[in-house]
Design an enzyme around this catalytic site. Structure first.
Site, PDB file in Angstrom:
ATOM      1  CG  HIS A 192      -0.315   0.318   2.503  1.00 17.88           C
ATOM      2  ND1 HIS A 192       0.560  -0.546   3.117  1.00 17.88           N
ATOM      3  CD2 HIS A 192      -0.372   1.412   3.301  1.00 17.88           C
ATOM      4  CE1 HIS A 192       0.986   0.002   4.240  1.00 17.88           C
ATOM      5  NE2 HIS A 192       0.444   1.192   4.380  1.00 17.88           N
ATOM      6  NE  ARG A 193       0.965   5.694   2.074  1.00 14.00           N
ATOM      7  CZ  ARG A 193       0.636   6.315   3.201  1.00 14.00           C
ATOM      8  NH1 ARG A 193       1.460   6.318   4.220  1.00 14.00           N
ATOM      9  NH2 ARG A 193      -0.511   6.934   3.309  1.00 14.00           N
ATOM     10  CE  LYS A 200      13.872   1.070   6.767  1.00 12.24           C
ATOM     11  NZ  LYS A 200      14.722  -0.117   6.829  1.00 12.24           N
ATOM     12  CE  LYS A 231       7.018  -3.485  14.551  1.00  8.03           C
ATOM     13  NZ  LYS A 231       8.136  -4.234  15.089  1.00  8.03           N
ATOM     14  CE  LYS A 283      11.898  -8.518  11.212  1.00 11.51           C
ATOM     15  NZ  LYS A 283      11.673  -7.303  12.011  1.00 11.51           N
ATOM     16  CB  SER A 321      14.901   2.593   9.748  1.00 13.92           C
ATOM     17  OG  SER A 321      15.806   1.667  10.270  1.00 13.92           O
TER      18      SER A 321
HETATM   19  P1  NAD Z   1      19.733  -9.158  19.528  1.00 15.19           P
HETATM   20  O1  NAD Z   1      20.186 -10.342  18.775  1.00 15.19           O
HETATM   21  O2  NAD Z   1      20.573  -7.945  19.540  1.00 15.19           O
HETATM   22  O3  NAD Z   1      19.443  -9.526  21.071  1.00 15.19           O
HETATM   23  C1  NAD Z   1      18.582 -10.538  21.500  1.00 15.19           C
HETATM   24  C2  NAD Z   1      19.108 -11.060  22.848  1.00 15.19           C
HETATM   25  O4  NAD Z   1      18.162 -11.998  23.388  1.00 15.19           O
HETATM   26  C3  NAD Z   1      20.442 -11.786  22.719  1.00 15.19           C
HETATM   27  O5  NAD Z   1      21.366 -11.233  23.650  1.00 15.19           O
HETATM   28  C4  NAD Z   1      20.095 -13.236  23.038  1.00 15.19           C
HETATM   29  O6  NAD Z   1      21.143 -13.925  23.668  1.00 15.19           O
HETATM   30  C5  NAD Z   1      18.899 -13.059  23.973  1.00 15.19           C
HETATM   31  N1  NAD Z   1      18.042 -14.257  24.088  1.00 15.19           N
HETATM   32  C6  NAD Z   1      17.691 -15.126  23.108  1.00 15.19           C
HETATM   33  N2  NAD Z   1      16.893 -16.086  23.614  1.00 15.19           N
HETATM   34  C7  NAD Z   1      16.744 -15.817  24.931  1.00 15.19           C
HETATM   35  C8  NAD Z   1      16.026 -16.451  26.005  1.00 15.19           C
HETATM   36  N3  NAD Z   1      15.300 -17.561  25.821  1.00 15.19           N
HETATM   37  N4  NAD Z   1      16.084 -15.886  27.236  1.00 15.19           N
HETATM   38  C9  NAD Z   1      16.807 -14.772  27.454  1.00 15.19           C
HETATM   39  N5  NAD Z   1      17.504 -14.128  26.475  1.00 15.19           N
HETATM   40  C10 NAD Z   1      17.466 -14.644  25.245  1.00 15.19           C
HETATM   41  O7  NAD Z   1      18.278  -8.845  18.952  1.00 15.19           O
HETATM   42  P2  NAD Z   1      17.496  -7.462  19.014  1.00 15.19           P
HETATM   43  O8  NAD Z   1      17.777  -6.708  17.780  1.00 15.19           O
HETATM   44  O9  NAD Z   1      17.704  -6.832  20.357  1.00 15.19           O
HETATM   45  O10 NAD Z   1      15.995  -7.992  18.872  1.00 15.19           O
HETATM   46  C11 NAD Z   1      15.256  -8.483  19.994  1.00 15.19           C
HETATM   47  C12 NAD Z   1      13.771  -8.476  19.658  1.00 15.19           C
HETATM   48  O11 NAD Z   1      13.368  -7.141  19.305  1.00 15.19           O
HETATM   49  C13 NAD Z   1      13.368  -9.345  18.457  1.00 15.19           C
HETATM   50  O12 NAD Z   1      12.057  -9.834  18.691  1.00 15.19           O
HETATM   51  C14 NAD Z   1      13.330  -8.358  17.296  1.00 15.19           C
HETATM   52  O13 NAD Z   1      12.484  -8.780  16.245  1.00 15.19           O
HETATM   53  C15 NAD Z   1      12.754  -7.138  18.025  1.00 15.19           C
HETATM   54  N6  NAD Z   1      13.022  -5.852  17.346  1.00 15.19           N
HETATM   55  C16 NAD Z   1      14.290  -5.461  17.044  1.00 15.19           C
HETATM   56  C17 NAD Z   1      14.504  -4.232  16.432  1.00 15.19           C
HETATM   57  C18 NAD Z   1      15.885  -3.707  16.134  1.00 15.19           C
HETATM   58  O14 NAD Z   1      15.990  -2.547  15.717  1.00 15.19           O
HETATM   59  N7  NAD Z   1      16.935  -4.461  16.351  1.00 15.19           N
HETATM   60  C19 NAD Z   1      13.418  -3.423  16.101  1.00 15.19           C
HETATM   61  C20 NAD Z   1      12.128  -3.838  16.435  1.00 15.19           C
HETATM   62  C21 NAD Z   1      11.942  -5.067  17.068  1.00 15.19           C
END
Ligand code: NAD
Length: 469
Positions: A64-65, A69, A93, A105, A361
Site C-alpha cells: 500500500h506504500r 521495510k 507498526k 521482513k 530508519s
Molecule cells: P539481539 O540479537 O541484539 O538480542 C537478543 C538477545 O536476546 C540476545 O542477547 C540473546 O542472547 C537473547 N536471548 C535469546 N533467547 C533468549 C532467552 N530464551 N532468554 C533470554 N535471552 C534470550 O536482537 P534485538 O535486535 O535486540 O531484537 C530483539 C527483539 O526485538 C526481536 O524480537 C526483534 O524482532 C525485536 N526488534 C528489534 C529491532 C531492532 O531494531 N533491532 C526493532 C524492532 C523489534
C-alpha cells in the site's frame, strides 16, 4: 510449533481488532494477507572450504506504500511463517507511527553466534545478491534493516554489495538502514528501538488513570523492572529506563541464565561484565537464577526483549508483573495474552512499543536520499539567529553571559539531538492516539486499539487504489 503459534497469534490479534473496523471484508483481507514471498536456498563456502546450503526468506507484506521495510533476522529458528508474521507486524507498526512504508521482513536460517565473521559476511553478501536478482531490495522497492542476530556490520556488507552491483543507480545508500556512520548511517539508530521502548513506556505510565488502575504511582521512577534479553533492544531499553526514567532493573535473563538483585543492577556495568566473561552470571552482588523462572519474579514491569512466544498459557498465570512491555516482536502469544488481560495486567503491544527502530530508519533513509545530514541544513541558520538573540539580550540587560552559557544558547542541536527529539515526539504522539482510540471506541485493550488504528490507516490507503485486472 512455536513459529506457527506466533503466526496464528498475529492473525488472531488482527481478526479481533478487525471486528471493530468499518471497512469491508475484501479490503481487510487485502490488509491482512502477505503480498509477496521469496524463499531461497543458496550455497555458501565454509571456512574449511566445504559447501553449506543456506535457507533464507524475504516477505513483502504490504504494497500500500513503497518501499517496503523491515529487518533481517539471523537465527536457526527462522521459518517462512515467522518471517511473514514479522513482515505483517512491520506494516502495522509503520502505519501506527506514521512511517510511509509497507512492511517486510527477512530471515536467514543460521545461528550467528556459532558462525565465524567470514561465514556471516559471505552469507550476507550472497543473500543480498539473491534479493537483487529478484528485485526484492532497492531504495524505492524494499529496504532492510537490523533485527535479531544482525547489526551495523551486516548492514554495511549489504550496502557494499548493493553498491558494487547497482553502481549506476541513484540513492544507493538508501537501499538499507542501520548502517555504520561511516557508510552513511545516522547517529541514534543503534539505540533507537530501545530508547523508543523507554519513551513509549513513559508515555503510558505517566497517565494517572493508567497508573491508578494498576495500583502504581504515575511515572517510571522507582518502578522495579525485569528484562529478558540484553541484546540491542533490551540493553538500550533498560539503560534509558534506569538512567533517564529512574527505574530499578532488578533482574536480567539471558540465554545462559538469569541474575537477580532487588537493590538494582547497573546496566552498563552488567553489559561490560557480559562482554568480558561471556555471561551475565556471577555479576557482583546479584544472585544467579533460572532464566525462565526469573520472568515470574515480583516486579512492576516485565520487558521481554528476546524472541516470540515467551509468555504463553503455561507461564502467564504465574507472571507477577503489572505491566508487560513488549520490546520484542510477539513475545506474548494469544493464549498468554488472554490470561494476562483477564488478570488485570497491562500489555503494551509490540507494534507500538518497538516502533522506534523503524522510525529512525526512516530518518536515515530520508538523509540518504537527500544526500545531506539534517543538522548541516539547519545548524548555520539557527546559529546566526541564536547569536543575534544573545547579542540583543546582552544589550538589553547590560550584562555579559559566561562563555559556557553563551555557547549552550548559540549552538543549535547536532544530528543526534534532532533524531532523538523526533523519535521522542513520534512515540508520544503515537501513544496519545492509541490511548484516545482505546477509550473513545471502548476497546478491550491497548493491543486491539493499536491494531485497529493501523488496520484502518492501511485499509484507507488501499480503498483509494485502483484494482487492476
Ligand atoms: P539481539 O540479537 O541484539 O538480542 C537478543 C538477545 O536476546 C540476545 O542477547 C540473546 O542472547 C537473547 N536471548 C535469546 N533467547 C533468549 C532467552 N530464551 N532468554 C533470554 N535471552 C534470550 O536482537 P534485538 O535486535 O535486540 O531484537 C530483539 C527483539 O526485538 C526481536 O524480537 C526483534 O524482532 C525485536 N526488534 C528489534 C529491532 C531492532 O531494531 N533491532 C526493532 C524492532 C523489534
Amino acid at each position: 510449533m512455536s513459529e506457527e503459534a506466533f503466526y496464528e497469534s498475529v492473525h488472531a490479534y488482527f481478526d479481533r481488532a478487525a471486528l471493530y473496523s468499518k471497512f469491508d471484508a475484501g479490503i481487510l483481507q487485502q490488509v491482512k494477507d502477505c503480498n509477496a514471498i521469496y524463499r531461497m536456498k543458496f550455497p555458501v563456502r565454509e571456512d574449511d572450504g566445504s559447501i553449506r546450503v543456506v535457507e533464507a526468506f524475504r516477505a513483502e507484506h504490504s504494497y500500500h506504500r513503497l518501499p517496503t521495510k523491515g529487518g533481517i533476522r539471523f537465527s536457526r529458528m527462522v521459518s517462512l511463517n515467522e518471517t511473514i508474521a514479522l513482515a505483517s507486524l512491520m506494516t502495522y507498526k509503520c502505519a501506527l507511527v506514521g512511517v510511509p512504508f509497507g512492511g517486510a521482513k527477512g530471515g536467514v536460517k543460521i545461528s550467528p553466534s556459532q558462525e565465524s565473521e567470514g561465514f556471516r559476511e559471505r552469507v550476507t553478501r550472497r543473500y543480498t545478491a539473491e534479493l537483487i536478482r529478484k528485485n526484492f531490495i532497492g531504495p524505492d522497492i524494499d529496504v532492510p534493516a537490523p533485527d535479531y542476530g544482525t547489526g551495523e556490520k551486516e548492514m554495511g556488507w549489504i550496502v557494499d554489495t548493493y553498491k558494487n552491483i547497482r553502481m549506476n543507480e541513484p540513492n544507493i545508500y538508501a537501499c538499507v538502514t542501520g548502517k555504520p556512520l561511516a557508510m552513511q548511517g545516522i547517529p541514534g539508530r543503534t539505540q533507537a528501538t530501545g530508547q523508543g521502548v523507554y519513551f513509549g513506556l513513559r508515555s503510558c505510565l505517566e497517565r494517572p488513570e493508567v497508573a491508578k488502575k494498576l495500583g502504581l504511582s504515575p511515572g517510571l521512577a522507582g518502578k522495579r523492572v525485569i528484562l529478558q534479553g540484553l541484546g540491542k533492544v533490551g540493553y538500550y531499553a533498560a539503560k534509558h529506563l534506569q538512567q533517564d526514567g529512574g527505574a530499578v532493573i532488578v533482574g536480567v535473563s539471558e540465554q545462559e541464565g538469569g541474575i537477580h538483585n532487588p537493590e538494582g543492577l547497573d546496566i552498563p556495568a552488567l553489559f561490560a561484565h557480559r562482554q568480558e566473561t561471556g555471561s551475565v552470571l556471577d555479576y557482583p552482588g546479584a544472585e544467579n537464577v533460572d532464566r525462565a523462572a526469573l520472568l515470574e519474579y515480583s516486579c512492576d514491569i516485565l520487558i521481554p526483549a528476546a524472541l516470540e512466544n515467551q509468555i504463553t498459557a503455561e507461564n502467564a498465570p504465574r507472571i507477577q508483573a503489572k505491566v508487560i512491555a513488549e520490546a520484542a516482536n510477539g513475545p506474548v502469544d494469544q493464549a498468554g495474552d488472554a490470561i494476562l488481560c483477564q488478570r488485570g495486567c497491562l500489555v503494551i503491544p509490540d507494534l507500538f512499543l518497538n516502533a522506534g527502530g523503524v522510525t529512525v530508519s526512516y530518518f536515515e533513509w530520508l538523509k540518504n536520499r537527500a544526500g545531506v545530514s539534517f543538522d548541516r541544513m539547519i545548524s548555520r541558520h539557527e546559529e546566526i539567529a541564536n547569536r543575534n538573540m544573545v547579542a540583543a539580550m546582552e544589550t538589553l540587560t547590560g550584562q555579559t553571559l559566561s562563555v559556557s552559557h553563551r555557547d549552550s544558547l548559540i549552538h543549535g542541536p547536532d544530528e543526534l539531538r534532532l533524531v532523538v527529539s523526533a523519535l521522542e515526539q513520534t512515540m508520544i504522539r503515537a501513544y496519545d492516539r492509541i490511548h484516545e482510540v482505546w477509550l473513545q471506541r471502548d476497546l478491550p485493550d491497548l493491543r486491539t486499539a493499536a491494531f485497529l488504528l493501523s488496520i484502518e490507516r492501511v485499509a484507507e490507503s488501499y480503498s483509494h487504489h485502483g484494482i487492476f485486472p
